[in-house]
Design a protein around this motif. Structure first.
Motif, PDB file in Angstrom:
ATOM      1  N   ILE A  26       0.891  -1.227  -0.133  1.00 29.11           N
ATOM      2  CA  ILE A  26      -0.139   0.032   0.061  1.00 29.11           C
ATOM      3  C   ILE A  26       0.663   1.304  -0.193  1.00 29.11           C
ATOM      4  N   GLY A  27       1.902   1.259   0.887  1.00 28.66           N
ATOM      5  CA  GLY A  27       3.038   2.303   0.808  1.00 28.66           C
ATOM      6  C   GLY A  27       3.593   2.518  -0.459  1.00 28.66           C
ATOM      7  N   LEU A  28       4.034   1.550  -1.077  1.00 27.74           N
ATOM      8  CA  LEU A  28       4.588   1.661  -2.447  1.00 27.74           C
ATOM      9  C   LEU A  28       3.628   2.090  -3.429  1.00 27.74           C
ATOM     10  N   GLY A  29       2.391   1.740  -3.239  1.00 21.38           N
ATOM     11  CA  GLY A  29       1.363   2.406  -4.122  1.00 21.38           C
ATOM     12  C   GLY A  29       1.144   3.708  -4.217  1.00 21.38           C
ATOM     13  N   CYS A  30       1.150   4.152  -2.775  1.00 25.03           N
ATOM     14  CA  CYS A  30       1.084   5.678  -2.543  1.00 25.03           C
ATOM     15  C   CYS A  30       2.164   6.662  -3.039  1.00 25.03           C
ATOM     16  N   ILE A  31       3.431   5.982  -2.984  1.00 22.30           N
ATOM     17  CA  ILE A  31       4.546   6.564  -3.546  1.00 22.30           C
ATOM     18  C   ILE A  31       4.498   6.739  -5.079  1.00 22.30           C
ATOM     19  N   ALA A  32       4.097   5.636  -5.772  1.00 19.02           N
ATOM     20  CA  ALA A  32       4.300   5.652  -7.006  1.00 19.02           C
ATOM     21  C   ALA A  32       3.221   6.231  -7.591  1.00 19.02           C
ATOM     22  N   LEU A  33       1.858   6.485  -6.948  1.00 17.35           N
ATOM     23  CA  LEU A  33       1.045   7.320  -7.224  1.00 17.35           C
ATOM     24  C   LEU A  33       1.438   8.758  -7.121  1.00 17.35           C
ATOM     25  N   GLY A  34       1.995   9.137  -6.184  1.00 13.34           N
ATOM     26  CA  GLY A  34       2.354  10.688  -6.023  1.00 13.34           C
ATOM     27  C   GLY A  34       3.454  10.959  -7.136  1.00 13.34           C
ATOM     28  N   PHE A  35       4.137  10.186  -7.401  1.00 12.27           N
ATOM     29  CA  PHE A  35       5.363  10.373  -8.596  1.00 12.27           C
ATOM     30  C   PHE A  35       4.504  10.513  -9.881  1.00 12.27           C
ATOM     31  N   ILE A  36       3.554   9.688 -10.007  1.00 12.62           N
ATOM     32  CA  ILE A  36       2.924   9.765 -11.428  1.00 12.62           C
ATOM     33  C   ILE A  36       1.978  11.117 -11.361  1.00 12.62           C
ATOM     34  N   LEU A  37       1.247  11.542 -10.259  1.00  7.56           N
ATOM     35  CA  LEU A  37       0.785  12.881 -10.361  1.00  7.56           C
ATOM     36  C   LEU A  37       1.766  14.009 -10.570  1.00  7.56           C
ATOM     37  N   MET A  38       2.757  13.691 -10.154  1.00  7.64           N
ATOM     38  CA  MET A  38       4.037  14.955 -10.208  1.00  7.64           C
ATOM     39  C   MET A  38       4.394  15.125 -11.620  1.00  7.64           C
ATOM     40  N   ALA A  39       4.202  14.168 -12.432  1.00  3.42           N
ATOM     41  CA  ALA A  39       5.003  14.096 -13.809  1.00  3.42           C
ATOM     42  C   ALA A  39       4.266  14.907 -14.753  1.00  3.42           C
ATOM     43  N   GLY A  40       4.720  15.405 -15.804  1.00  4.74           N
ATOM     44  CA  GLY A  40       4.168  16.419 -16.710  1.00  4.74           C
ATOM     45  C   GLY A  40       4.074  17.947 -16.259  1.00  4.74           C
ATOM     46  N   GLY A  41       3.180  18.567 -17.286  1.00  3.32           N
ATOM     47  CA  GLY A  41       3.109  19.851 -17.008  1.00  3.32           C
ATOM     48  C   GLY A  41       4.249  20.877 -17.675  1.00  3.32           C
ATOM     49  N   GLY A  42       5.198  20.323 -18.561  1.00  7.28           N
ATOM     50  CA  GLY A  42       6.157  21.038 -19.015  1.00  7.28           C
ATOM     51  C   GLY A  42       5.684  21.469 -20.461  1.00  7.28           C
ATOM     52  N   SER A  43       6.340  22.339 -20.934  1.00  6.94           N
ATOM     53  CA  SER A  43       6.132  22.831 -22.205  1.00  6.94           C
ATOM     54  C   SER A  43       6.970  22.535 -23.378  1.00  6.94           C
ATOM     55  N   ASP A  44       6.364  21.972 -24.733  1.00  6.65           N
ATOM     56  CA  ASP A  44       7.063  21.442 -25.661  1.00  6.65           C
ATOM     57  C   ASP A  44       8.017  22.606 -26.355  1.00  6.65           C
ATOM     58  N   ASP A  45       7.775  23.972 -26.055  1.00  8.24           N
ATOM     59  CA  ASP A  45       8.506  25.053 -26.845  1.00  8.24           C
ATOM     60  C   ASP A  45       9.269  25.669 -25.406  1.00  8.24           C
ATOM     61  N   PRO A  46      10.497  25.657 -25.370  1.00  2.00           N
ATOM     62  CA  PRO A  46      11.220  26.184 -24.176  1.00  2.00           C
ATOM     63  C   PRO A  46      11.068  27.714 -24.081  1.00  2.00           C
ATOM     64  N   ASN A  47      10.506  28.553 -25.122  1.00  2.00           N
ATOM     65  CA  ASN A  47      10.244  29.991 -25.144  1.00  2.00           C
ATOM     66  C   ASN A  47       9.048  30.456 -24.453  1.00  2.00           C
TER      67      ASN A  47
END
Length: 84
Positions: A26-47
């Motif tokens: 259960i703890g490993l599942g929570c940690i993995a879910l937290g890291f999955i939710l943290m991913a993304g949100g970047g921009s394709d164009d650096p400008n």
């Protein structure tokens, strides 16, 4: 013959009980879910700035889930499996 008896008497035992391993998963599942939710949100164009990186899910929810997962892992390690 003495060595064979000793091998028969020393049957392998797990360090933790079944309850401990459940909480660890259960703890490993929570940690993995937290890291999955943290991913993304970047921009394709650096400008181009994407403010999506600072939303509530990435700043508050995901780190809280990761810390809760680590707390559950500590609890799972310290839990006495024999006590009911």
């Amino acid at each position: 013959m003495g060595e064979q008896k000793r091998k028969e008497q020393a049957k392998p035992e797990f360090i933790f009980g079944k309850k401990n391993y459940k909480f660890m998963l259960i703890g490993l599942g929570c940690i993995a879910l937290g890291f999955i939710l943290m991913a993304g949100g970047g921009s394709d164009d650096p400008n181009v700035f994407n403010p999506e990186i600072f939303n509530w899910r990435r700043i508050r929810l995901a780190p809280t889930l990761v810390l809760a997962g680590f707390a559950i892992e500590i609890y799972a390690i310290l839990l006495n499996p024999d006590k009911e």
